[in-house]
Each structure stands twice: as C-alpha cells, then as structure tokens.
Design a protein around this motif. Structure first.
Motif, PDB file in Angstrom:
ATOM      1  N   VAL A   1      -6.353  -6.683   7.261  1.00 39.84           N
ATOM      2  CA  VAL A   1      -6.157  -7.608   7.009  1.00 39.84           C
ATOM      3  C   VAL A   1      -5.876  -8.732   6.935  1.00 39.84           C
ATOM      4  O   VAL A   1      -4.995  -9.021   6.518  1.00 39.84           O
ATOM      5  CB  VAL A   1      -4.446  -7.142   7.585  1.00 39.84           C
TER       6      VAL A   1
ATOM      7  N   ILE B   1       0.815  -1.507  -0.208  1.00 43.49           N
ATOM      8  CA  ILE B   1       0.176  -0.299  -0.200  1.00 43.49           C
ATOM      9  C   ILE B   1       1.166   1.220   0.246  1.00 43.49           C
ATOM     10  O   ILE B   1       1.884   1.113   1.001  1.00 43.49           O
ATOM     11  CB  ILE B   1      -0.605  -0.136   1.046  1.00 43.49           C
TER      12      ILE B   1
ATOM     13  N   ILE C   1       0.760   4.068   8.643  1.00 41.82           N
ATOM     14  CA  ILE C   1      -0.409   4.006   8.859  1.00 41.82           C
ATOM     15  C   ILE C   1      -0.295   4.471  10.493  1.00 41.82           C
ATOM     16  O   ILE C   1      -1.972   4.148  11.088  1.00 41.82           O
ATOM     17  CB  ILE C   1      -0.728   2.314   8.499  1.00 41.82           C
TER      18      ILE C   1
ATOM     19  N   LEU D   1       2.634  -6.759  11.898  1.00 45.29           N
ATOM     20  CA  LEU D   1       2.034  -5.599  12.172  1.00 45.29           C
ATOM     21  C   LEU D   1       3.253  -4.271  12.495  1.00 45.29           C
ATOM     22  O   LEU D   1       3.970  -4.717  13.100  1.00 45.29           O
ATOM     23  CB  LEU D   1       0.838  -5.535  12.763  1.00 45.29           C
TER      24      LEU D   1
ATOM     25  N   LEU E   1       2.368  -3.344   5.731  1.00 45.36           N
ATOM     26  CA  LEU E   1       2.213  -2.180   5.984  1.00 45.36           C
ATOM     27  C   LEU E   1       2.678  -1.401   5.927  1.00 45.36           C
ATOM     28  O   LEU E   1       4.065  -1.366   6.312  1.00 45.36           O
ATOM     29  CB  LEU E   1       0.797  -2.448   6.903  1.00 45.36           C
TER      30      LEU E   1
ATOM     31  N   LEU F   1      -0.329  -8.926   0.504  1.00 42.19           N
ATOM     32  CA  LEU F   1       0.306  -7.727   1.327  1.00 42.19           C
ATOM     33  C   LEU F   1       1.130  -8.197   2.067  1.00 42.19           C
ATOM     34  O   LEU F   1       1.470 -10.142   2.212  1.00 42.19           O
ATOM     35  CB  LEU F   1      -0.417  -6.964   2.648  1.00 42.19           C
TER      36      LEU F   1
ATOM     37  N   TYR G   1      -6.852  -9.237  12.078  1.00 40.35           N
ATOM     38  CA  TYR G   1      -5.577  -9.997  11.333  1.00 40.35           C
ATOM     39  C   TYR G   1      -5.564 -11.591  11.610  1.00 40.35           C
ATOM     40  O   TYR G   1      -6.153 -11.607  12.210  1.00 40.35           O
ATOM     41  CB  TYR G   1      -3.590  -9.291  11.230  1.00 40.35           C
TER      42      TYR G   1
ATOM     43  N   LEU H   1       1.607 -11.420   5.822  1.00 44.07           N
ATOM     44  CA  LEU H   1       1.798 -10.661   6.097  1.00 44.07           C
ATOM     45  C   LEU H   1       2.422 -11.135   7.253  1.00 44.07           C
ATOM     46  O   LEU H   1       1.623 -11.487   7.893  1.00 44.07           O
ATOM     47  CB  LEU H   1       0.556  -9.931   6.201  1.00 44.07           C
TER      48      LEU H   1
END
Length: 316
Positions: free
Chosen positions: A193, A155, A182, A202, A178, A175, A223, A199
């Motif tokens: 997410v 993103i 954010i 985080l 992140l 993803l 998540y 991923l």
C-alpha cells in the motif's frame, strides 16, 4: 461577438458622453434620472452577457464529459470484451492501462457466473475513482489482486469476502484508509500500500493477521513507514515480523484485557491504545523495555486499568 461589440460601443458611448461634473448629478444624495437610466442599462446588459457566457461554458463542459464517456465506451468495448472472454477461459482478468474512471459494467453483468472462478485480477494503470461493492461479492475466488496506479480513495468492505486472497497490491493511489475487513483475509501473504500520501494509519484489525514467523501466513507488509503513524516508525524500522507482533498484541488486548508492549522500543504510547475499543477493556498495560517519557492524558480515563508497568516512573 455581436454582444461584445454592442457592449464595447455602449461603453465607448458612455465614456465619450460629456457628462456634467459629478456634483451636478447629485441632488440631495440621489442620482438624476439620466444617470440612473444609463447605469441600469449597462448593468442589465453586462449581467445578461455574463449569464450567457456561463451557460455556454457549462453547456460545453457538460457536452465534453458526455462525449468523453461515450468515446471511451466505444474505444474500450473491444478490449474489455476480449478480457472477459479470456477470463472465462484462463481465470485471469486483465484490463490495465485503459484510462477508465470506473469498472466497466460489462465486467459485472455476468460476473455472478464466471466471477467465482477468476483467480487473478489486474486493473492497474487506470484512473479508477471507486470500486463497486459487487466486484468483491462476485469475484470471491481471487488469489491475486492488483489495483496499482489508480485514484482510489477507499476500498469496499466487501473485500473481506476474498478468503483465498494471497497478494493485495494497491500502490500509488489516494487511499485515506483501509477497510477493517482486511483483517478477515487470513490467507494474505503480501500487502503493498505504499505510494498513498494520505494513508496515515493501518487498521488495528490487521493485528488478526499473524506473521509467518509466528504461525500465520503474512510475509510482506509494505507501506510508507516514514509517514504512517501506526505502526510507529520506530517499530516499522525493525521489520515486518515485529510490526505484525505489535499489531497482534494490540488487537487481542481487546479480548483478554491485557496488553504487553514490553521490549517494542516505543518512543510513545500508540494512540490506538487510548481509543474506545481498549479504553473500556484494558485492565493491565506493560510498557517496560521502551523509551516512553510521557503518558497520554487519555490513559487516565481507563477506569478499568488496574496495573501499569513502567521501567522507571520517575522519568515520566
């Protein structure tokens, strides 16, 4: 077809020819001229045919991509134009289920004028591979953003411009991380997410967002807790409020040099504690009220660490 027929006939000719025994073809380790001639001819012809086949194959593949892009642009032009006109009227931009691979240029063309007024954007159920940076530079007034069920790997960091964003949903994508920005979205209430297999962590910057129980705005953080390493699964099992509290402690430890992880129920020291940001800043670390049985080796590199609190150092 003629090339294949010619090659087959040549191969049959070579096979049917009454060659002398292999020993008769060799003279002082070299091939006789006749054999060299036929071997070279067959090699040249086969390589020529192979090259033409590859060129034809790549040409068709290229033309196929061009045709697919062209046909998609034709088939999606009308719904995209309708969606833009609708967004200008009711501040709601929706282009779901069009199977597009990128955000249509038409959406960005005039977005500097109508973009700041759009409050809700839904681009779900497509095949988006990336998002242009301009998307979040122009649609700065977004409150709801839905990007579910695409093929996004990243993103853009420009998402940090969406200071009014309340809901961010990026479920079922690809993803791998992140963006740190954010953490600048202080109005966020819901983050989804889950469904991103790659991923695994985080961002630490999420610690800037406090849970609603602790005076912040964040209410829901979803998540894949069983797959994500940070926050640790044992903390994730205790709910969003505890997760946000842990991340807030880790983030702000970089500012005051004191990190208290007391009572978090940790099974191990989170890896982010030993990364450069805290490695140089940390002066005090409290690990009481946890189940840590081993300290990470990198903890010894924290030259500024003056105080380390443990329940029972003898258990380590």
């Amino acid at each position: 077809g003629n090339e294949m027929l010619f090659t087959d006939e040549l191969g049959e000719t070579l096979r049917d020819e009454e060659w002398p025994k292999p020993r008769a073809w060799v003279l002082d380790g070299a091939l006789f001229p006749a054999q060299r001639m036929w071997a070279c001819a067959l090699s040249v012809i086969s390589q020529t045919i192979r090259f033409k086949r590859i060129r034809r194959k790549k040409c068709w593949a290229f033309m196929g991509n061009v045709f697919r892009t062209w046909s998609q642009s034709l088939s999606h032009t009308e719904p995209i134009v309708v969606a833009i006109e609708k967004a200008k009227r009711d501040k709601n931009l929706e282009i779901p289920n069009l199977k597009i691979y990128e955000v249509p240029p038409a959406i960005l063309d005039d977005s500097i004028n109508y973009g700041p007024n759009v409050k809700r954007m839904m681009v779900s159920d497509n095949r988006l591979l990336r998002l242009p940076t301009q998307l979040f530079e122009h649609f700065t007034g977004l409150i709801y953003l839905f990007l579910d069920n695409n093929r996004l790997c990243l993103i853009p960091s420009s998402i940090g411009n969406l200071g009014s964003l309340h809901i961010l949903s990026v479920e079922r994508n690809r993803l791998v991380a992140l963006p740190p920005t954010i953490g600048d979205l202080t109005s966020l209430q819901t983050i989804h997410v889950q469904g991103n297999p790659d991923l695994l962590e985080l961002p630490v910057e999420l610690g800037k967002l406090r849970h609603v129980h602790h005076g912040g705005s964040l209410q829901e953080l979803s998540y894949d807790a069983s797959r994500v390493r940070y926050p640790p699964p044992e903390v994730s099992a205790r709910g969003t409020a505890v997760v946000c509290d842990l991340m807030w402690r880790v983030w702000w430890a970089g500012a005051d040099g004191t990190l208290s992880l007391a009572g978090m129920g940790l099974l191990a020291v989170p890896a982010c504690v030993c990364r450069p940001r805290l490695e140089a800043a940390l002066t005090e670390l409290d690990l009481t009220g946890n189940f840590v049985t081993r300290l990470p080796p990198r903890l010894s590199r924290m030259t500024g660490l003056r105080r380390l609190r443990l329940d029972d150092p003898a258990q380590l």
